[in-house]
Design an enzyme around this catalytic site. Structure first.
Site, PDB file in Angstrom:
ATOM      1  CG  ASP A 183      -1.957   1.137   1.171  1.00  0.00           C
ATOM      2  OD1 ASP A 183      -1.758   2.079   0.375  1.00  0.00           O
ATOM      3  OD2 ASP A 183      -2.939   1.078   1.925  1.00  0.00           O
ATOM      4  CG  HIS A 188      -0.815   5.565   4.728  1.00  0.00           C
ATOM      5  ND1 HIS A 188      -1.706   5.778   5.748  1.00  0.00           N
ATOM      6  CD2 HIS A 188      -1.539   5.029   3.703  1.00  0.00           C
ATOM      7  CE1 HIS A 188      -2.910   5.380   5.382  1.00  0.00           C
ATOM      8  NE2 HIS A 188      -2.840   4.921   4.145  1.00  0.00           N
TER       9      HIS A 188
END
Length: 278
Positions: A183, A188
């Site tokens: 991911d 993030h």
């Protein structure tokens, strides 16, 4: 950017194949904190050749095998809202799988849209069902053309003191480790993307938080035996920042447990958590 989403019937089902090795399952285990309390802990998940510790995959590795939802908008407007993993049989530490996926529902929530996505994962060799992953994504300020309002679920936290309270310090680089499992959403890792989304900094992946909680349940309720895990579900109620503390509260019940996870300020980041054992 305002996304415009159609009803679930407008999205075609998808099929794909996944392959994974022991390196993948080990990297995932490190990404969700395995081994951080001591190098000799959880060796069956963090190594493949330790004496007396036959290698195994963490049950929640199956979430990585799910198909990707259809494009829903820019990363800054898409949030992971919930996850339910059902394991139909023990997950092999390495293997190949056939994945069929479908958008199971699209629902209005006023400030945005909930998109429900379901993946059915089958062993590619024998065709046996391995897991079902049901994923809910929230798209902020999305305009929908069709569909019914989503049902509103009230928070359900068990009464009484939890049977287990486990604290995890989240490493400042935890999201950078977890993203290596696939991911690469810059929400993030990139401070500029996080700031554009109105966040104080890059946030931990929801599935990383979910993996930390699942490891807690595995050790506290399932005796460390991954084959005992049948189902884990939770709602992602708030983001967790790397460097913060994650506290997992566990209430045992017949056949499993309920759980909740809090950040360092006591705010729920995982809610309505449930574990079912075999």
């Amino acid at each position: 950017m305002r996304a415009r989403l159609s009803s679930s019937g407008r999205y075609a089902a998808t099929t794909t194949e996944r392959a994974w090795t022991t390196t993948d399952t080990i990297l995932y285990a490190l990404g969700v904190g395995a081994g951080q309390t001591g190098l000799a802990d959880e060796l069956r998940f963090t190594t493949e050749n330790s004496t007396g510790h036959p290698h195994a995959a963490l049950p929640t590795f199956a979430t990585l095998l799910a198909a990707d939802p259809p494009p829903l908008g820019e990363p800054a407007v898409v949030r992971h809202a919930g996850e339910t993993l059902t394991l139909h049989r023990p997950l092999p530490a390495a293997g190949r799988a056939h994945v069929t996926a479908v958008v199971a529902g699209v629902h209005d929530r006023g400030s945005g849209t909930l998109v429900h996505h379901r993946s059915e994962i089958h062993d590619l060799g024998g065709g046996h069902p391995l897991a079902t992953v049901e994923r809910t994504m929230f798209v902020i300020r999305a305009d929908r053309a069709e569909g019914r309002p989503a049902p509103v679920l009230q928070r359900r936290c068990p009464a009484g003191r939890p049977d287990h309270t486990i604290h995890h310090h989240i490493r400042p680089d935890q999201a950078l480790i977890y993203r290596l499992s696939g991911d690469r959403n810059p929400l993030h890792s990139d401070p500029a993307v996080a700031a554009a989304a109105g966040l104080p900094g890059p946030i931990l992946h929801g599935l990383c938080t979910y993996g930390f909680a699942a490891r807690t349940l595995l050790n506290a309720v399932a005796g460390g035996e991954p084959d005992r895990i049948r189902r884990i579900s939770a709602r992602f109620s708030a983001p967790l920042l790397p460097g913060d503390t994650l506290t997992v509260l566990v209430w045992r019940r017949p056949g499993g447990a309920q759980f909740q996870a809090l950040d360092g300020q006591g705010r729920p980041v995982l809610d309505r958590g449930a574990l079912d054992l075999r």
